[in-house]
Design a protein around this motif. Structure first.
Motif, PDB file in Angstrom:
ATOM      1  N   LYS A   1     -67.119 -35.281  34.696  1.00  0.00           N
ATOM      2  CA  LYS A   1     -65.832 -35.690  34.132  1.00  0.00           C
ATOM      3  C   LYS A   1     -65.995 -36.251  32.730  1.00  0.00           C
ATOM      4  O   LYS A   1     -65.188 -35.979  31.827  1.00  0.00           O
ATOM      5  CB  LYS A   1     -65.165 -36.724  35.039  1.00  0.00           C
TER       6      LYS A   1
ATOM      7  N   VAL B   1     -53.070 -23.881  34.796  1.00  0.00           N
ATOM      8  CA  VAL B   1     -53.608 -24.396  36.055  1.00  0.00           C
ATOM      9  C   VAL B   1     -52.907 -23.711  37.222  1.00  0.00           C
ATOM     10  O   VAL B   1     -51.760 -23.273  37.109  1.00  0.00           O
ATOM     11  CB  VAL B   1     -53.454 -25.927  36.153  1.00  0.00           C
TER      12      VAL B   1
ATOM     13  N   LEU C   1     -50.484 -28.530  29.725  1.00  0.00           N
ATOM     14  CA  LEU C   1     -50.752 -27.975  31.053  1.00  0.00           C
ATOM     15  C   LEU C   1     -49.590 -27.115  31.523  1.00  0.00           C
ATOM     16  O   LEU C   1     -48.445 -27.564  31.544  1.00  0.00           O
ATOM     17  CB  LEU C   1     -51.007 -29.104  32.051  1.00  0.00           C
TER      18      LEU C   1
ATOM     19  N   PHE D   1     -53.784 -25.215  28.852  1.00  0.00           N
ATOM     20  CA  PHE D   1     -54.543 -24.979  30.074  1.00  0.00           C
ATOM     21  C   PHE D   1     -53.605 -24.408  31.130  1.00  0.00           C
ATOM     22  O   PHE D   1     -52.626 -25.040  31.502  1.00  0.00           O
ATOM     23  CB  PHE D   1     -55.143 -26.290  30.597  1.00  0.00           C
TER      24      PHE D   1
ATOM     25  N   PHE E   1     -56.543 -32.640  35.237  1.00  0.00           N
ATOM     26  CA  PHE E   1     -56.746 -32.413  33.810  1.00  0.00           C
ATOM     27  C   PHE E   1     -55.939 -33.379  32.943  1.00  0.00           C
ATOM     28  O   PHE E   1     -56.340 -33.683  31.820  1.00  0.00           O
ATOM     29  CB  PHE E   1     -56.425 -30.967  33.448  1.00  0.00           C
TER      30      PHE E   1
ATOM     31  N   GLU F   1     -54.595 -29.753  40.146  1.00  0.00           N
ATOM     32  CA  GLU F   1     -55.238 -29.555  38.847  1.00  0.00           C
ATOM     33  C   GLU F   1     -54.434 -30.206  37.712  1.00  0.00           C
ATOM     34  O   GLU F   1     -55.011 -30.647  36.714  1.00  0.00           O
ATOM     35  CB  GLU F   1     -55.404 -28.057  38.575  1.00  0.00           C
TER      36      GLU F   1
END
Length: 335
Positions: free
Chosen positions: A110, A126, A144, A124, A135, A131
């Motif tokens: 992490k 996901v 995200l 990102f 994140f 998730e």
């Protein structure tokens, strides 16, 4: 221009989004890859890390070509590492198919990931609710986008050769990542009148003794795996931990074949069963799993026929690959 980055050319050209982008008049695409095909039978994750290390110099030499929209579907960590220290890259970067699995819960992992992504505004993609939380804590600046995993239609040759004679009736499960096969072995020991087939990787380790009514197969090819799945009475998705994306391919393959699905309650796959088209059980709970099995065994023929139609309709309406690709195209469009 969209630059698609992956370690292997075959990963790019087998991606459904690549075929659609290539035919589209709205995008110009280029590829960055470092090997044509993936080596067969990688023995461990350490071998994959070694492969990454070997291609790092090549990535450095091509890094200046990472311009405009960059769609990263492989080589995520080498990409993050280089992007941390070099500033030639355009900030519109879309990260897809980035799975952390069990290692994602390690504190050191992490910290490393947080350092590599600090201040980055990558998009990102996901595939599960868990998730998003993961994140967001790792790197608050990330954009995200929740886009569940989807699958294309599976076509299986009728004359698929198999290493066994297929039993008349059996429950099927398989896959490598995040699987609790020991739970199935414990339950099977108490259900001797039922046959179970488990298709796993040789990397999977079983702690329980295998009872006589369980058939263990290892490292079958795509057609063999899905042929056995397609002939099963039901499919079990036995996830072990809450570790991000896992179990999607098995769930969707079973769904498109109209199979009853017995699944562990887990954020990675719960969204596939929101309309009651699966039989849930509490993760790592033998009693709950056995109750789910008994619920399936008690289903009548007409219930199974109705469920088959519901499964196929749910798959093609919500989780067929074209649904994901159309949404991904919108994400890839220039701002």
């Amino acid at each position: 221009m969209i630059t698609i980055v992956s370690l292997y050319k075959e990963y790019i050209e087998s991606s459904p989004i690549y075929a659609i982008l290539e035919k589209s008049n709205s995008f110009r695409i280029s590829q960055i890859f470092f090997k044509d095909r993936s080596p067969k039978n990688i023995q461990s994750k350490y071998e994959l890390i070694i492969i990454w290390i070997k291609v790092l110099p090549k990535i450095l030499l091509t890094y200046k070509n990472f311009i405009n929209t960059t769609y990263v579907i492989g080589l995520h960590f080498p990409f993050f590492l280089i992007a941390r220290f070099f500033k030639r890259i355009n900030e519109k970067v879309i990260i897809d198919n980035f799975y952390v699995h069990e290692i994602g819960e390690h504190r050191t992992f992490k910290r490393i990931l947080a350092t590599l992504l600090a201040g980055k505004e990558y998009t990102f993609i996901v595939q599960s609710v868990s998730e998003i939380d993961y994140f967001r804590k790792i790197a608050p600046t990330l954009n995200l986008v929740y886009l569940p995993y989807c699958m294309g239609r599976i076509e299986i040759p009728v004359a698929t050769p198999l290493p066994i004679s297929i039993p008349e009736s059996y429950l099927f499960t398989g896959g490598y990542t995040n699987r609790d096969y020991d739970l199935i072995l414990k339950a099977a020991r108490n259900l001797k009148e039922h046959t179970f087939i488990i298709v796993l990787s040789w990397l999977n380790v079983l702690s329980e003794e295998v009872p006589e009514n369980v058939i263990i197969l290892k490292d079958l090819d795509f057609n063999q795996f899905h042929f056995l799945l397609s002939k099963a009475s039901a499919v079990i998705v036995p996830l072990k931990n809450k570790v991000g994306s896992s179990g999607q391919m098995l769930s969707l393959a079973a769904m498109q074949f109209g199979k009853p699905i017995i699944y562990s309650i887990n954020d990675s796959i719960n969204h596939y069963f929101v309309n009651g088209n699966g039989i849930p059980y509490e993760q790592n709970n033998l009693s709950s799993f056995e109750n789910a099995l008994e619920e399936f065994f008690a289903m009548k023929k007409e219930d199974l026929e109705t469920l088959e139609a519901v499964q196929k309709n749910t798959f093609y309406k919500n989780f067929y690959i074209k649904n994901r690709v159309s949404k991904l195209m919108d994400i890839l469009k220039p701002s």
